[in-house]
Design a protein around this motif. Structure first.
Motif, short mmCIF file in Angstrom:
data_model
loop_
_atom_site.label_atom_id
_atom_site.label_comp_id
_atom_site.label_asym_id
_atom_site.label_seq_id
_atom_site.Cartn_x
_atom_site.Cartn_y
_atom_site.Cartn_z
N VAL A 175 0.86 -1.18 0.00
CA VAL A 175 0.00 0.00 0.00
C VAL A 175 0.90 1.23 0.00
N GLY A 176 0.38 2.32 -0.53
CA GLY A 176 1.20 3.51 -0.57
C GLY A 176 0.43 4.76 -0.92
N GLY A 177 1.14 5.86 -0.94
CA GLY A 177 0.57 7.15 -1.30
C GLY A 177 1.59 8.00 -2.02
N TYR A 178 1.08 8.94 -2.78
CA TYR A 178 1.95 9.83 -3.56
C TYR A 178 1.36 11.22 -3.56
N TYR A 179 2.22 12.22 -3.40
CA TYR A 179 1.78 13.61 -3.46
C TYR A 179 2.78 14.40 -4.29
N ALA A 180 2.25 15.28 -5.14
CA ALA A 180 3.10 16.15 -5.94
C ALA A 180 2.48 17.53 -6.02
N ASN A 181 3.30 18.53 -5.81
CA ASN A 181 2.90 19.92 -6.03
C ASN A 181 3.82 20.51 -7.09
N GLU A 182 3.20 21.05 -8.14
CA GLU A 182 3.98 21.61 -9.25
C GLU A 182 3.53 23.03 -9.51
N PHE A 193 -2.56 14.04 -5.61
CA PHE A 193 -2.31 13.03 -4.60
C PHE A 193 -2.97 11.73 -5.02
N ALA A 194 -2.37 10.63 -4.59
CA ALA A 194 -2.86 9.32 -4.99
C ALA A 194 -2.70 8.34 -3.85
N LEU A 195 -3.62 7.39 -3.76
CA LEU A 195 -3.52 6.24 -2.86
C LEU A 195 -3.56 4.99 -3.72
N PHE A 196 -2.71 4.02 -3.40
CA PHE A 196 -2.64 2.85 -4.27
C PHE A 196 -2.32 1.60 -3.46
N THR A 197 -2.70 0.49 -4.05
CA THR A 197 -2.35 -0.81 -3.49
C THR A 197 -2.02 -1.77 -4.62
N HIS A 198 -1.09 -2.65 -4.37
CA HIS A 198 -0.62 -3.59 -5.39
C HIS A 198 -0.33 -4.91 -4.68
N ASN A 199 -1.06 -5.97 -5.05
CA ASN A 199 -1.01 -7.21 -4.29
C ASN A 199 -0.83 -8.41 -5.22
N ILE A 200 0.02 -9.34 -4.81
CA ILE A 200 0.25 -10.57 -5.56
C ILE A 200 -0.25 -11.75 -4.71
N VAL A 201 -1.23 -12.44 -5.26
CA VAL A 201 -1.79 -13.61 -4.59
C VAL A 201 -1.21 -14.86 -5.25
N HIS A 202 -0.50 -15.68 -4.48
CA HIS A 202 0.08 -16.91 -5.00
C HIS A 202 -0.98 -18.01 -4.91
N LEU A 203 -1.74 -18.17 -6.00
CA LEU A 203 -2.82 -19.14 -6.01
C LEU A 203 -2.29 -20.55 -5.86
N THR A 204 -1.19 -20.85 -6.55
CA THR A 204 -0.47 -22.11 -6.39
C THR A 204 1.02 -21.76 -6.42
N ASP A 205 1.85 -22.75 -6.38
CA ASP A 205 3.29 -22.51 -6.43
C ASP A 205 3.72 -21.94 -7.79
N LYS A 206 2.87 -22.11 -8.81
CA LYS A 206 3.24 -21.65 -10.15
C LYS A 206 2.30 -20.60 -10.74
N LEU A 207 1.18 -20.39 -10.11
CA LEU A 207 0.15 -19.50 -10.66
C LEU A 207 -0.08 -18.33 -9.71
N ASP A 208 0.08 -17.09 -10.25
CA ASP A 208 -0.10 -15.88 -9.46
C ASP A 208 -1.19 -15.00 -10.06
N LEU A 209 -1.88 -14.30 -9.18
CA LEU A 209 -2.84 -13.28 -9.59
C LEU A 209 -2.40 -11.96 -8.96
N THR A 210 -2.16 -10.96 -9.79
CA THR A 210 -1.75 -9.64 -9.33
C THR A 210 -2.90 -8.67 -9.52
N LEU A 211 -3.23 -7.94 -8.45
CA LEU A 211 -4.32 -6.97 -8.48
C LEU A 211 -3.80 -5.64 -7.95
N GLY A 212 -3.99 -4.58 -8.73
CA GLY A 212 -3.57 -3.25 -8.31
C GLY A 212 -4.67 -2.24 -8.54
#
Length: 921
Positions: free
Chosen positions: A431-438, A528-547
């Motif tokens: 999980v994370g956040g980002y802020y920028a002022n320009e 500004f932004a809030l984000f999450t990026h997650n990797i679910v190891h469904l099996t030892d060889k198969l992954d599902l990434t959700l962001g």
């Protein structure tokens, strides 16, 4: 063009042959040379094996998904280039990455600040600072406000990574086409120093030096500096100076603090300055672009017939006017790539750029979680004088001072990421956040030259009757104007309105050295932004990434205008009544428009405008990946990207000059909408020590594509979409009122789809080669419209429907070969390196006008030499663009030379060569 298409084919064969030549990079460097690495790529170097065949493959550790993974585990299309390959290729700024990365194209135009990067054919023309880049650039994790802000010396580089496709889910600034991540060489806990000196043609002098000092076991510091000076590639014959020179330097200081194994903090401060003249252009000739010829009816939107006269010939009536006003004829007859230029006496391209900042990166590991914080503050300023019409005739210019097309950026960014594992390592979460002022300020003093009024009157004379043309007269009519007045004070050519028309013509002739006295545009952006990026190891060889990412963008805009063109309101008041007369509306409107071009009018003097826009956008990604064995990865992904909307920082967008009313100005007319993209990708990667390959197939659909184009007078910004209903060609006519679409029927207007291939082969330790190829069909859809409300497309863009985007070749191939044979038992090695880039035909003009085409070409760079034991010293001979191939970066409409148009072009660099000596410990 010196190099014909047949020569290009020959060079292409040579470039392909490079694939079979032994190379110089040692095998342990090959995985990072050109393959699929990603953000945070590091190479763990095991002990040297007894023989090439006996060693274990290198483990490539990447953090593209915010956590350490082996290369084969990362389902992302990324090209990465090691610092050693960058040194071998002679790469000193990001434009030279073109030679290495097939999906990337970086070019610059009328100002060094206008650099534009494209990935898979998608990018943003950089001439208008109000548009953010489709390809974001980060240096040491800190965002650079525009791609052009990174067009400077880089100093020692650890690696460069190019992420393809929409980015932003993991952090940093959103980008709709991709990212360029540049990582400079960090401090180390060993004492070292180095120096390098280069001398080359064009009196090139480049000196680079640095040192690294540890202070105990927890603190280390590093300082690097670069100085680069070179004569220009253009010779200004009139003013006896050279243009497109180099005079720049960079200083970067760093400190690395590691109090224990869990905490690391890196502080980076840098300052760079450029004091250079940029950027000149030459006329495009049919010898280079066969369609740069007079078209039927002198219509620039009509395809010229084969064998037609050159646009720069006297068959084009406007050329006679230029010659009559003093245009040096050599500029109109010489080859496109003859770099003699003939400017207005006293005009200059001198400018100055400063760029500096400080950043800090903290990495703190505690238990099963870790924290990353990246803080950055940067300031950037640039101004550039110009002879903006690129001719000997004095039509348009910017003075070289703080208002000369100046840009000022002040940027603060903060990124935080917290990540770890859960459920017995079945979930990798982030999980994370980002802020920028320009804060952005654009200042401009664009002014009409001393001969502007005379020249545009010549345009009127040609439109009325070419026989009336008399460039030697102040109003370009002289005594010929009597033919308009009529015999014996009769009704005249325009009936009772004749005196008004003639008065307007005479007034227009007085538009001399007037225009902007200091326009100021301010834009304050909070993101500004809030984000999450997650990797679910469904099996030892198969992954599902959700962001998933939520972004909020607010931009506050204000502008103050200064102008001393009093002729504009005079002619507006004089001729506006004739706009109601159908037979005279066109001529009267033309005189008003030429008097007030680009809203150059004293009616704007002192006027202030303000506006604001706010955006909320959800973006994200979903990836399913399967790894049948440790070396192989298959994946399929979907991602949604976003690029913020903003304000067109060009006053001409406020209103049509003919109907301009200072009391009814609407600043919202400067707004353009956010750009979004839905991207789909499938890919496979295979990576071992001797061989690696990655293949990706992609499709990207862009809505509200932000297009910025120069039509010869003003910059147009439109959000390009398409209509689901056939418009019957109404988007390809010359009317601004036809071709509307029902808002419920609006669809994406730009689609990029294709296949990418990258391979690395290293059969033995001292031999390696790389090959990359991209096929990208990046095209506008049919039935285009101007925005998501269904408004018609601007007629200046009527060649776009169904065609490829500008600067988007369908086929690009890169390859390199390298060889570092051991010459003596003491460790002295030879050095042999070649790389090549081949691109297919493409159009360089964002309006796709005929005559702006660039034929296929191949460029080859090379370097040979010897290096001492442990690279303690080196002597190298090098050449870039070895075969001196001529090609253009961008062709554009020569300002104000319309409607009988001519084209000018910013040329790419010619062959450069020299010698470099290095030493260090």
């Amino acid at each position: 063009m010196k190099s014909s298409f047949r020569q290009s084919i020959a060079y292409g064969a040579l470039a392909s042959a490079l694939l079979c030549i032994p190379s110089m990079a040692a095998a342990q460097q090959t995985p990072a040379a050109q393959g699929d690495l990603a953000e945070g790529a590091d190479i763990e170097e095991p002990e040297e094996p007894e023989s090439p065949s006996a060693g274990d493959p290198y483990t490539i550790v990447v953090t593209a998904q915010g956590r350490a993974q082996s290369l084969a585990d990362v389902p992302i299309a990324v090209s990465a280039i090691s610092g050693e390959l960058l040194e071998q290729a002679g790469t000193t700024d990001i434009r030279e990455l073109n030679q290495i990365a097939p999906s990337l194209l970086i070019s610059s135009t009328g100002n060094e600040a206008n650099g534009s990067a494209r990935i898979r054919g998608i990018g943003t023309v950089g001439d208008n600072a109000g548009l953010e880049s489709s390809v974001a650039v980060f240096i040491d994790g800190v965002y650079r406000s525009r791609s052009g802000n990174a067009l400077s010396e880089l100093g020692p580089i650890d690696r460069v990574e190019i992420l393809r496709g929409p980015q932003g889910t993991l952090g940093g600034r959103n980008s709709s086409a991709g990212l360029i991540n540049i990582y400079t060489a960090p401090p180390e806990f060993e004492t070292s120093a180095y120096g390098a000196f280069t001398y080359g043609n064009y009196d090139t002098i480049r000196a680079e030096a640095g040192f690294n000092v540890p202070f105990g076991d927890t603190l280390a510091a590093r300082v690097d500096g670069v100085y680069f000076k070179r004569d220009g590639f253009y010779n200004d014959v009139i003013n006896d100076v050279d243009v497109n020179n180099r005079d720049r330097y960079l200083v970067r200081a760093q400190a690395l603090f590691e109090p224990n194994a869990d905490v690391s903090f890196r502080l980076v401060a840098d300052y760079s300055k450029k004091d250079e003249a940029c950027c000149a252009a030459t006329f495009v000739q049919p010898g280079f672009a066969p369609l740069a010829t007079v078209s039927p009816g002198l219509d620039p939107y009509a395809r010229p017939e084969p064998g037609s006269p050159a646009l720069t010939s006297t068959s084009n009536p406007i050329v006679n006017a230029l010659l009559g006003l003093g245009q040096d004829p050599r500029a109109l007859t010489q080859d496109t790539f003859n770099r003699d230029i003939y400017l207005t006496p006293g005009r200059t391209y001198d400018g100055e750029t400063e760029d500096y900042g400080v950043s800090g990166e903290l990495n703190w590991s505690f238990g099963n979680a870790s924290l990353t914080s990246i803080t950055g503050y940067r300031e950037y300023s640039n101004f550039q004088g110009s002879d903006t019409d690129y001719t000997t005739v004095d039509l348009l210019y910017r003075a070289p001072n703080e208002f000369g097309g100046a840009r000022y950026f002040e940027t603060f960014t903060q990124e935080l990421r917290l990540q770890g594992t859960a459920f017995d390592d079945r979930l990798d979460w982030l999980v994370g956040g980002y802020y920028a002022n320009e804060s952005l300020r654009v200042q401009d003093n664009l002014r009409f030259g001393e001969q502007y009024g005379n020249f545009v009157n010549c345009r009127l004379a040609i439109a009325i009757n070419p026989a009336l043309l008399n460039p030697s007269a102040d109003n370009c009519f002289g005594q010929n104007i009597l033919a308009l007045q009529g015999a014996n004070n009769g009704a005249g050519a325009f009936g009772p309105a004749t005196p008004l028309i003639i008065a307007g013509i005479n007034n227009l002739a007085q538009v001399r050295d007037v225009g902007g006295t200091g326009d100021i545009y301010n834009q304050e952006s909070d993101n500004f932004a809030l984000f999450t990026h997650n990797i679910v190891h469904l099996t030892d060889k198969l992954d599902l990434t959700l962001g998933l990412r939520y972004t909020n963008e607010t931009k506050d805009f204000d502008a103050t205008f200064g102008n001393d063109n009093t002729i504009c309101p005079t002619n507006r008041a004089l001729l506006s009544p004739l706009l109601q007369v159908p037979s005279l509306a066109g001529l009267a409107g033309g005189i008003i428009s030429l008097s007030c071009q680009g809203n150059s009018t004293s009616e704007l003097d002192g006027v202030t405008l303000a506006d604001t826009r706010d955006e909320d956008e959800f973006t994200g990604t979903a990836v399913l990946s399967y790894q049948p064995n440790p070396d192989t990865l298959l994946y399929a992904s979907y991602s949604r990207g976003y690029k913020a909307g903003g304000f067109n920082l060009d006053r001409s967008a406020l209103s049509n000059p003919v109907f301009f009313n200072v009391n009814t100005l609407d600043p919202s007319s400067l707004q353009f909408a956010e750009e979004t993209v839905n991207a789909f990708e499938v890919g496979v990667k295979y990576s071992t020590r001797p061989f690696s390959v990655s293949v990706a197939a992609f499709r990207q659909e862009f809505s509200n594509f932000q297009l910025n184009t120069f039509n010869g007078s003003v910059f147009l910004v439109q959000n390009i979409n398409s209509c689901g209903t056939d418009l019957g060609g109404a988007d390809m006519d010359d009317s601004a009122t036809t071709g509307a679409c029902d808002p419920d029927d609006v669809q994406p207007g730009v689609v990029a789809q294709g296949v990418e291939l990258e391979t690395t082969v290293s059969p033995v330790r001292d031999l390696s080669f790389t090959f990359g190829a991209t096929y990208a069909d990046t095209s506008y859809e049919d039935n285009l419209i101007g925005d998501d409300s269904g408004a018609p497309l601007d007629p200046a863009l009527r060649l776009l429907p169904g065609d490829n985007l500008s600067n988007a070749p369908e086929i690009t191939v890169t390859s390199s070969v390298s060889w570092t044979p051991e010459l003596t038992s003491s460790g002295i090695r030879g050095l042999f390196f070649l790389n090549g880039r081949m691109v297919s035909d493409y159009n360089t003009g964002s309006d796709l006008l005929y005559g702006k085409e660039q034929d296929a070409y191949v460029t080859v760079n090379g370097r040979v030499g010897i290096t001492g034991p442990d690279r303690a010293w080196a002597l190298e001979l090098w050449a870039n663009n070895l075969f001196d191939v001529d090609y253009t970066q961008v062709a554009f409409n020569t300002p104000f030379v319309a409607p009988q148009q001519t084209y000018s072009a910013y040329l790419a660099e010619p062959r450069t060569y020299g010698i470099t000596v290095r030493a260090g410990f």
